[in-house]
Design a protein around this motif. Structure first.
Motif, PDB file in Angstrom:
ATOM      1  N   LEU A  47       1.001  -1.387  -0.154  1.00  0.00           N
ATOM      2  CA  LEU A  47      -0.086  -0.145   0.016  1.00  0.00           C
ATOM      3  C   LEU A  47       0.872   1.327   0.320  1.00  0.00           C
ATOM      4  CD1 LEU A  47      -2.645   2.074   0.385  1.00  0.00           C
ATOM      5  CD2 LEU A  47      -2.882   1.131   2.613  1.00  0.00           C
ATOM      6  N   LEU A  48       1.871   1.213   1.353  1.00  0.00           N
ATOM      7  CA  LEU A  48       2.729   2.164   0.982  1.00  0.00           C
ATOM      8  C   LEU A  48       3.469   2.794  -0.205  1.00  0.00           C
ATOM      9  CD1 LEU A  48       4.380   4.307   2.527  1.00  0.00           C
ATOM     10  CD2 LEU A  48       6.256   2.533   3.756  1.00  0.00           C
ATOM     11  N   GLU A  49       3.642   2.009  -1.200  1.00  0.00           N
ATOM     12  CA  GLU A  49       4.877   2.015  -2.619  1.00  0.00           C
ATOM     13  C   GLU A  49       3.473   2.367  -3.701  1.00  0.00           C
ATOM     14  OE1 GLU A  49       5.363  -2.519  -3.846  1.00  0.00           O
ATOM     15  OE2 GLU A  49       7.586  -1.713  -2.388  1.00  0.00           O
ATOM     16  N   ARG A  50       2.016   1.717  -3.458  1.00  0.00           N
ATOM     17  CA  ARG A  50       1.216   2.156  -4.277  1.00  0.00           C
ATOM     18  C   ARG A  50       0.340   3.963  -4.135  1.00  0.00           C
ATOM     19  NH1 ARG A  50      -0.903  -2.747  -3.372  1.00  0.00           N
ATOM     20  NH2 ARG A  50      -2.973  -2.032  -2.295  1.00  0.00           N
ATOM     21  N   LEU A  51       0.867   4.163  -2.536  1.00  0.00           N
ATOM     22  CA  LEU A  51       0.483   5.718  -2.483  1.00  0.00           C
ATOM     23  C   LEU A  51       1.778   6.667  -3.062  1.00  0.00           C
ATOM     24  CD1 LEU A  51      -0.361   5.268   1.909  1.00  0.00           C
ATOM     25  CD2 LEU A  51      -1.762   5.855  -0.556  1.00  0.00           C
ATOM     26  N   GLN A  52       2.722   6.427  -2.859  1.00  0.00           N
ATOM     27  CA  GLN A  52       4.057   6.878  -3.364  1.00  0.00           C
ATOM     28  C   GLN A  52       3.572   6.700  -5.046  1.00  0.00           C
ATOM     29  OE1 GLN A  52       7.034   4.315  -2.279  1.00  0.00           O
ATOM     30  NE2 GLN A  52       6.782   6.429   0.530  1.00  0.00           N
ATOM     31  N   ASP A  53       4.038   5.712  -5.707  1.00  0.00           N
ATOM     32  CA  ASP A  53       3.287   6.064  -7.244  1.00  0.00           C
ATOM     33  C   ASP A  53       2.023   6.586  -7.233  1.00  0.00           C
ATOM     34  OD1 ASP A  53       3.313   4.985  -9.954  1.00  0.00           O
ATOM     35  OD2 ASP A  53       1.451   4.043  -9.403  1.00  0.00           O
ATOM     36  N   ALA A  54       1.404   7.126  -6.733  1.00  0.00           N
ATOM     37  CA  ALA A  54      -0.087   7.853  -7.108  1.00  0.00           C
ATOM     38  C   ALA A  54       0.251   9.214  -6.540  1.00  0.00           C
ATOM     39  CB  ALA A  54      -0.960   7.271  -6.433  1.00  0.00           C
ATOM     40  N   THR A  55       1.216   9.804  -5.433  1.00  0.00           N
ATOM     41  CA  THR A  55       1.953  10.639  -5.249  1.00  0.00           C
ATOM     42  C   THR A  55       2.018  11.721  -6.895  1.00  0.00           C
ATOM     43  OG1 THR A  55       2.307  10.872  -2.786  1.00  0.00           O
ATOM     44  CG2 THR A  55       3.118  12.018  -3.948  1.00  0.00           C
ATOM     45  N   GLN A  56       3.607  10.612  -7.013  1.00  0.00           N
ATOM     46  CA  GLN A  56       3.884  11.268  -8.321  1.00  0.00           C
ATOM     47  C   GLN A  56       3.015  10.873  -9.442  1.00  0.00           C
ATOM     48  OE1 GLN A  56       6.905   8.325  -9.198  1.00  0.00           O
ATOM     49  NE2 GLN A  56       8.238   8.687  -7.493  1.00  0.00           N
ATOM     50  N   ARG A  57       1.879  10.208  -9.749  1.00  0.00           N
ATOM     51  CA  ARG A  57       1.193  10.381 -10.346  1.00  0.00           C
ATOM     52  C   ARG A  57      -0.099  11.246 -10.753  1.00  0.00           C
ATOM     53  NH1 ARG A  57      -1.636   4.453 -12.331  1.00  0.00           N
ATOM     54  NH2 ARG A  57      -2.026   4.986 -14.576  1.00  0.00           N
ATOM     55  N   PHE A  58      -0.950  12.104  -9.837  1.00  0.00           N
ATOM     56  CA  PHE A  58      -1.419  13.088  -9.437  1.00  0.00           C
ATOM     57  C   PHE A  58      -1.364  13.871  -9.864  1.00  0.00           C
ATOM     58  CE2 PHE A  58      -3.788   9.041  -7.774  1.00  0.00           C
ATOM     59  CZ  PHE A  58      -4.753   8.919  -9.168  1.00  0.00           C
ATOM     60  N   GLU A  59       0.418  14.382  -9.012  1.00  0.00           N
ATOM     61  CA  GLU A  59       0.968  15.744  -8.083  1.00  0.00           C
ATOM     62  C   GLU A  59       0.790  16.517  -8.906  1.00  0.00           C
ATOM     63  OE1 GLU A  59       5.190  16.798  -7.003  1.00  0.00           O
ATOM     64  OE2 GLU A  59       5.199  15.608  -8.593  1.00  0.00           O
ATOM     65  N   VAL A  60       0.339  17.370 -10.709  1.00  0.00           N
ATOM     66  CA  VAL A  60       0.076  17.882 -11.022  1.00  0.00           C
ATOM     67  C   VAL A  60      -1.439  17.915 -11.313  1.00  0.00           C
ATOM     68  CG1 VAL A  60       0.300  19.508 -13.238  1.00  0.00           C
ATOM     69  CG2 VAL A  60       1.982  17.667 -12.040  1.00  0.00           C
ATOM     70  N   SER A  61      -1.503  16.802 -11.625  1.00  0.00           N
ATOM     71  CA  SER A  61      -3.435  17.160 -12.032  1.00  0.00           C
ATOM     72  C   SER A  61      -4.428  16.867 -10.954  1.00  0.00           C
ATOM     73  CB  SER A  61      -4.132  15.905 -12.823  1.00  0.00           C
ATOM     74  OG  SER A  61      -3.590  14.291 -11.605  1.00  0.00           O
ATOM     75  N   HIS A  62      -3.574  16.695 -10.028  1.00  0.00           N
ATOM     76  CA  HIS A  62      -4.566  16.767  -8.237  1.00  0.00           C
ATOM     77  C   HIS A  62      -4.049  17.278  -6.980  1.00  0.00           C
ATOM     78  CE1 HIS A  62      -7.492  13.714 -11.633  1.00  0.00           C
ATOM     79  NE2 HIS A  62      -7.767  14.542 -10.557  1.00  0.00           N
ATOM     80  N   PRO A  63      -3.506  18.235  -6.664  1.00  0.00           N
ATOM     81  CA  PRO A  63      -2.843  18.019  -6.407  1.00  0.00           C
ATOM     82  C   PRO A  63      -3.443  18.424  -5.070  1.00  0.00           C
ATOM     83  CG  PRO A  63      -3.979  20.449  -6.877  1.00  0.00           C
ATOM     84  CD  PRO A  63      -3.897  19.591  -7.685  1.00  0.00           C
ATOM     85  N   GLU A  64      -3.759  18.319  -4.748  1.00  0.00           N
ATOM     86  CA  GLU A  64      -4.829  18.039  -3.083  1.00  0.00           C
ATOM     87  C   GLU A  64      -4.725  16.622  -2.868  1.00  0.00           C
ATOM     88  OE1 GLU A  64      -9.439  19.722  -2.178  1.00  0.00           O
ATOM     89  OE2 GLU A  64      -8.691  21.595  -2.795  1.00  0.00           O
ATOM     90  N   LEU A  65      -5.636  16.073  -3.510  1.00  0.00           N
ATOM     91  CA  LEU A  65      -5.239  14.894  -3.629  1.00  0.00           C
ATOM     92  C   LEU A  65      -3.746  14.203  -3.368  1.00  0.00           C
ATOM     93  CD1 LEU A  65      -6.099  12.060  -3.230  1.00  0.00           C
ATOM     94  CD2 LEU A  65      -6.165  11.475  -5.974  1.00  0.00           C
ATOM     95  N   THR A  66      -2.718  14.588  -4.008  1.00  0.00           N
ATOM     96  CA  THR A  66      -1.098  14.503  -3.573  1.00  0.00           C
ATOM     97  C   THR A  66      -0.444  15.025  -2.429  1.00  0.00           C
ATOM     98  OG1 THR A  66      -0.630  14.841  -6.034  1.00  0.00           O
ATOM     99  CG2 THR A  66       0.685  14.733  -4.364  1.00  0.00           C
ATOM    100  N   ALA A  67      -0.951  15.440  -1.554  1.00  0.00           N
ATOM    101  CA  ALA A  67      -0.951  16.180   0.074  1.00  0.00           C
ATOM    102  C   ALA A  67      -1.476  15.431   0.476  1.00  0.00           C
ATOM    103  CB  ALA A  67      -2.142  17.853   0.349  1.00  0.00           C
ATOM    104  N   VAL A  68      -2.805  14.450   0.250  1.00  0.00           N
ATOM    105  CA  VAL A  68      -3.059  13.699   1.431  1.00  0.00           C
ATOM    106  C   VAL A  68      -2.533  11.949   1.383  1.00  0.00           C
ATOM    107  CG1 VAL A  68      -5.603  12.472   1.760  1.00  0.00           C
ATOM    108  CG2 VAL A  68      -5.620  15.064   1.192  1.00  0.00           C
ATOM    109  N   ILE A  69      -2.857  11.900   0.178  1.00  0.00           N
ATOM    110  CA  ILE A  69      -2.174  10.484  -0.485  1.00  0.00           C
ATOM    111  C   ILE A  69      -0.344  10.840   0.589  1.00  0.00           C
ATOM    112  CG2 ILE A  69      -0.298   9.392  -1.867  1.00  0.00           C
ATOM    113  CD1 ILE A  69      -2.679   9.974  -3.550  1.00  0.00           C
ATOM    114  N   GLY A  70       0.376  11.989   0.162  1.00  0.00           N
ATOM    115  CA  GLY A  70       1.297  12.134   1.017  1.00  0.00           C
ATOM    116  C   GLY A  70       1.807  12.157   2.674  1.00  0.00           C
TER     117      GLY A  70
END
Length: 89
Positions: free
Chosen positions: A55-78
């Motif tokens: 899960l931690l790996e997928r969260l880190q992947d999601a952070t990179q994936r959504f960094e530009v398009s969904h910044p709020e989601l990226t912050a929560v994932i981080g």
């Protein structure tokens, strides 16, 4: 699992539900994250080695994936990834 981590997982779940305008691949990733989060929230305590690392790996992947398009989601994932990491996961 401490209260802070549970609160952040709930916040992440809510943000994932609110997130719109995703590609099919992104929707699949979000669905998997939602399922994993629901499973974690259903557990009463942290058991090392039971799905947290992936899960931690997928969260880190999601952070990179959504960094530009969904910044709020990226912050929560981080924040969730940091909490899990601080727990030694």
């Amino acid at each position: 699992m401490n209260e802070r981590t549970v609160r952040e997982l709930k916040e992440l779940h809510a943000e994932l539900v609110r997130t719109g305008s995703l590609s099919e691949d992104d929707r699949k990733l979000v669905k998997q994250l939602q399922d994993d989060i629901q499973e974690l929230l259903a557990r009463s305590e942290h058991v090392p080695g039971q799905g947290y690392h992936s899960l931690l790996e997928r969260l880190q992947d999601a952070t990179q994936r959504f960094e530009v398009s969904h910044p709020e989601l990226t912050a929560v994932i981080g924040r969730v990834a940091d909490s899990l990491s601080n727990m030694g996961i």
